[in-house]
Design a protein around this motif. Sequence first.
Motif, PDB file in Angstrom:
ATOM      1  N   GLU A  43      20.316  38.869 -22.337  1.00 25.96           N
ATOM      2  CA  GLU A  43      21.066  37.468 -22.376  1.00 25.96           C
ATOM      3  C   GLU A  43      22.316  38.600 -23.397  1.00 25.96           C
ATOM      4  N   HIS A  44      22.119  39.450 -24.012  1.00 27.10           N
ATOM      5  CA  HIS A  44      23.379  40.481 -24.811  1.00 27.10           C
ATOM      6  C   HIS A  44      24.173  41.058 -23.439  1.00 27.10           C
ATOM      7  N   ILE A  45      24.174  40.977 -22.536  1.00 27.65           N
ATOM      8  CA  ILE A  45      24.018  41.583 -21.582  1.00 27.65           C
ATOM      9  C   ILE A  45      25.862  40.865 -21.433  1.00 27.65           C
ATOM     10  N   LYS A  46      24.983  39.205 -21.257  1.00 30.13           N
ATOM     11  CA  LYS A  46      27.139  38.771 -20.504  1.00 30.13           C
ATOM     12  C   LYS A  46      27.642  38.743 -21.851  1.00 30.13           C
ATOM     13  N   ILE A 105      28.856  35.062  -9.817  1.00 26.43           N
ATOM     14  CA  ILE A 105      27.378  35.313  -9.729  1.00 26.43           C
ATOM     15  C   ILE A 105      27.154  34.686 -10.002  1.00 26.43           C
ATOM     16  N   GLN A 106      25.948  34.107 -10.470  1.00 29.57           N
ATOM     17  CA  GLN A 106      25.433  32.927 -11.552  1.00 29.57           C
ATOM     18  C   GLN A 106      24.495  33.297 -12.210  1.00 29.57           C
ATOM     19  N   GLU A 107      23.768  34.937 -12.130  1.00 29.60           N
ATOM     20  CA  GLU A 107      22.608  35.293 -12.446  1.00 29.60           C
ATOM     21  C   GLU A 107      22.585  36.555 -12.594  1.00 29.60           C
ATOM     22  N   CYS A 108      22.448  37.479 -13.679  1.00 28.89           N
ATOM     23  CA  CYS A 108      22.072  38.683 -13.913  1.00 28.89           C
ATOM     24  C   CYS A 108      20.261  39.275 -14.208  1.00 28.89           C
ATOM     25  N   ASP A 109      19.201  40.013 -14.086  1.00 24.34           N
ATOM     26  CA  ASP A 109      18.482  40.160 -14.603  1.00 24.34           C
ATOM     27  C   ASP A 109      19.107  41.948 -14.850  1.00 24.34           C
ATOM     28  N   CYS A 110      18.914  42.345 -15.963  1.00 24.04           N
ATOM     29  CA  CYS A 110      18.883  43.934 -16.128  1.00 24.04           C
ATOM     30  C   CYS A 110      17.991  43.952 -16.985  1.00 24.04           C
ATOM     31  N   GLU A 111      16.243  44.002 -16.739  1.00 22.12           N
ATOM     32  CA  GLU A 111      15.311  44.115 -16.856  1.00 22.12           C
ATOM     33  C   GLU A 111      15.302  46.189 -16.951  1.00 22.12           C
ATOM     34  N   TRP A 112      14.123  46.919 -18.279  1.00 27.57           N
ATOM     35  CA  TRP A 112      13.797  47.867 -17.165  1.00 27.57           C
ATOM     36  C   TRP A 112      15.477  48.663 -16.043  1.00 27.57           C
TER      37      TRP A 112
END
Length: 179
Positions: A22-25, A164-171
């Motif tokens: 969430e902190h990426i936002k 853009i609706q959803e972003c996942d920045c894991e790993w």
Amino acid sequence: MAVEKIKGRMVELNEQIHWTPEHIKHKRFGNWLAGARDWAISRNRYWGTPIPLWRADDGEILVIGSVAELQEYSGVQATDLHRHFIDDIVIQKDGKTFRRVFEVFDCWFESGSMPYAQNHYPFENRERFLNAFPADFIAEGLDQTRAWFYTLMVLSTILSTTCIQECDCEWNHLSCRWC
């Protein structure tokens, strides 16, 4: 490109994106958007996509929108649009001589243009574009939040109301879903 004029809208659209983590936002990408500045989309390089502008000595500029239009103005049938094939094409119009400007497009501008350019939208193929845009999924490295993903946001903000609706920045991996 006058990015500062749309900075507020980009910040609003970023609020619609579900980021993981969430902190990426509000941190990495949000801070980048909040500090967005106008963007010079040209580069002084040899390699790259030539900017399709021809300038006369008095500063008048012709914007060439297609290969057919280039042929119409110059009489030259260009089959390859790399610099070494088109830089020498001269256009004579209204008693003036027009030569192509030296600059090429910033490669990130080109990358962000991909969803539009692949369908030659908005010039044609509207239905094909609307059926394919926005993309359901993008997978990219986290570093692209300030490069490719940012240019996608800038251009989609300017050219459409889609975001853009959803972003996942894991790993150290970025996956995005568009709304």
